[in-house]
Design an enzyme around this catalytic site. Structure first.
Site, PDB file in Angstrom:
ATOM      1  N   SER A 231       8.037   4.827  -3.485  1.00 26.78           N
ATOM      2  CA  SER A 231       7.812   3.585  -4.228  1.00 26.78           C
ATOM      3  C   SER A 231       7.744   3.864  -5.717  1.00 26.78           C
ATOM      4  O   SER A 231       7.195   4.870  -6.168  1.00 26.78           O
ATOM      5  CB  SER A 231       6.541   2.882  -3.740  1.00 26.78           C
ATOM      6  OG  SER A 231       5.426   3.745  -3.771  1.00 26.78           O
ATOM      7  N   GLY A 233       6.847   1.279  -8.102  1.00 29.95           N
ATOM      8  CA  GLY A 233       6.171   0.186  -8.788  1.00 29.95           C
ATOM      9  C   GLY A 233       7.096  -0.996  -8.991  1.00 29.95           C
ATOM     10  O   GLY A 233       7.807  -1.417  -8.065  1.00 29.95           O
ATOM     11  N   GLU A 235       9.835  -1.175 -10.385  1.00 29.60           N
ATOM     12  CA  GLU A 235      11.253  -0.844 -10.242  1.00 29.60           C
ATOM     13  C   GLU A 235      11.734  -1.005  -8.805  1.00 29.60           C
ATOM     14  O   GLU A 235      12.940  -1.087  -8.554  1.00 29.60           O
ATOM     15  CB  GLU A 235      11.525   0.590 -10.687  1.00 29.60           C
ATOM     16  CG  GLU A 235      11.296   0.860 -12.158  1.00 29.60           C
ATOM     17  CD  GLU A 235      11.583   2.311 -12.483  1.00 29.60           C
ATOM     18  OE1 GLU A 235      12.578   2.869 -11.959  1.00 29.60           O
ATOM     19  OE2 GLU A 235      10.808   2.907 -13.247  1.00 29.60           O
ATOM     20  N   GLY A 236      10.817  -1.005  -7.838  1.00 33.86           N
ATOM     21  CA  GLY A 236      11.213  -1.128  -6.442  1.00 33.86           C
ATOM     22  C   GLY A 236      10.879   0.121  -5.656  1.00 33.86           C
ATOM     23  O   GLY A 236       9.839   0.746  -5.860  1.00 33.86           O
ATOM     24  N   GLY A 262       1.330  -0.915  -1.643  1.00 35.87           N
ATOM     25  CA  GLY A 262       1.866   0.214  -0.891  1.00 35.87           C
ATOM     26  C   GLY A 262       1.584   0.111   0.591  1.00 35.87           C
ATOM     27  O   GLY A 262       2.416   0.489   1.430  1.00 35.87           O
ATOM     28  N   ASP A 263       0.413  -0.413   0.939  1.00 39.44           N
ATOM     29  CA  ASP A 263       0.058  -0.594   2.350  1.00 39.44           C
ATOM     30  C   ASP A 263       0.967  -1.640   2.999  1.00 39.44           C
ATOM     31  O   ASP A 263       1.365  -1.507   4.163  1.00 39.44           O
ATOM     32  CB  ASP A 263      -1.402  -1.024   2.476  1.00 39.44           C
ATOM     33  CG  ASP A 263      -2.330  -0.106   1.696  1.00 39.44           C
ATOM     34  OD1 ASP A 263      -2.028   1.099   1.609  1.00 39.44           O
ATOM     35  OD2 ASP A 263      -3.339  -0.603   1.160  1.00 39.44           O
TER      36      ASP A 263
END
Length: 320
Positions: A231, A233, A235-236, A262-263
């Site tokens: 990941s 952030g 940006e994808g 993130g989860d």
């Protein structure tokens, strides 16, 4: 389909909304709420949300260590979402996690406390329970930090045990020394989901370009991982597998809190894998989960129509 999440170090997350707050000064908060959380708990809650929305047949169980002094909010969450409570109780209180959300800046500041002390006997008890549960699981997710008393090699130890027990899909999302030890272990999980900073720290080198990131992910594939989700952030995220790589660019949304993004990505990837989706489709679903989650406080998905609209807005780019 049965999914087990393991949260070694859950937290009661106190989220404070404080527009334009300043450190070192007296600040006025607009609102606050407390949620039962921790990365694996969040994954369980999001999977349960998805099951109710989609009808995909997932039975979610949640395990780990839970302090007896303040277990009530966790137990209430499990009842509300239909999650099977398999947590091992330990003396003391589950840690508090403070999240300060500035809605005007679109930022979240985290303060995470260490967690309850866990003894060697309690750790052995949890590992025995996980071995007992492994035979009935279609997927297992290990997520989050480790509490005091739990060695850094525990992730590597549990991943190896779950894979040897025949769990078809094992995912891990951790950081720091636990991630470094896991990446150095002979047995890796099927899915690794670090963010770019976590992977750079664990590998001991910077990964400034997409070429560097894809090369690092492919090193992990060569050592036994099947999917590496990285990941980035805003940006994808990249998803890399033996047959290729794809980058997902998320839709623009109004960010309420980045806690749990993130989860949500892990929950999306795991649910997609169990539904038989390919890597590109899985990353698209996971990116929609993450985008939807950050429009809410706490670990929850938006209504199904809104989530599907976000899904349609995810842009996929093939990697080389």
């Amino acid at each position: 389909m049965n999914v087990l999440t393991v949260t070694f170090n859950p937290a009661l997350d106190l989220t404070v909304q404080a527009p334009s707050w300043h450190p070192g000064q007296v600040n006025v908060a607009a609102a606050a709420q407390t949620d039962a959380g921790g990365k694996g708990v969040n994954v369980a809650a999001l999977l349960a949300d998805w099951t109710r929305q989609s009808g995909e047949p997932l039975q979610v169980s949640a395990s780990g260590f839970l302090g007896t002094g303040n277990a009530g909010p966790f137990e209430a969450l499990f009842r509300e979402r239909g999650i099977q409570d398999a947590f091992v109780r330990v003396a003391g209180e589950t840690r508090l996690g403070l999240k300060i959300v500035d809605p005007e800046a679109g930022s979240t500041t985290d303060f995470n406390l260490p967690g309850v002390q866990v003894s060697a006997a309690q750790l052995d008890g949890l590992l025995g329970q996980l071995r007992d549960l492994a035979g009935t699981q279609d997927a297992a997710v290990l997520a989050g930090s480790l509490p005091p008393g739990v060695p850094a090699e525990t992730y590597a130890r549990v991943v190896a045990a779950l894979r040897q027990s025949g769990v078809p899909f094992v995912a891990a999302d951790t950081s720091g020394e636990a991630l470094r030890r896991l990446l150095a272990a002979p047995t890796l999980p099927h899915l690794l989901k670090p963010n770019i900073h976590e992977l750079e720290v664990a590998l001991g080198r910077e990964l400034p370009t997409d070429a560097d990131r894809l090369a690092a992910a492919r090193e992990l594939l060569e050592r036994g991982a099947e999917w590496v989700a990285l990941s980035l952030g805003e940006e994808g995220a990249w998803l890399v597998w033996a047959g290729g790589a794809v980058k997902a660019v998320p839709p623009q949304v109004d960010v309420v809190s980045t806690v749990g993004a993130g989860d949500a990505m892990v929950a999306g990837l795991v649910s997609a894998r169990l539904a038989g989706l390919g890597p590109a489709e899985a990353l698209s679903r996971a990116t929609a989960f993450a985008a939807g989650n950050i429009t809410r406080l706490g670990a929850q998905l938006p209504p199904h129509d809104e989530l599907m609209a976000l899904h349609r807005q995810v842009r996929l780019q093939k990697g080389c």
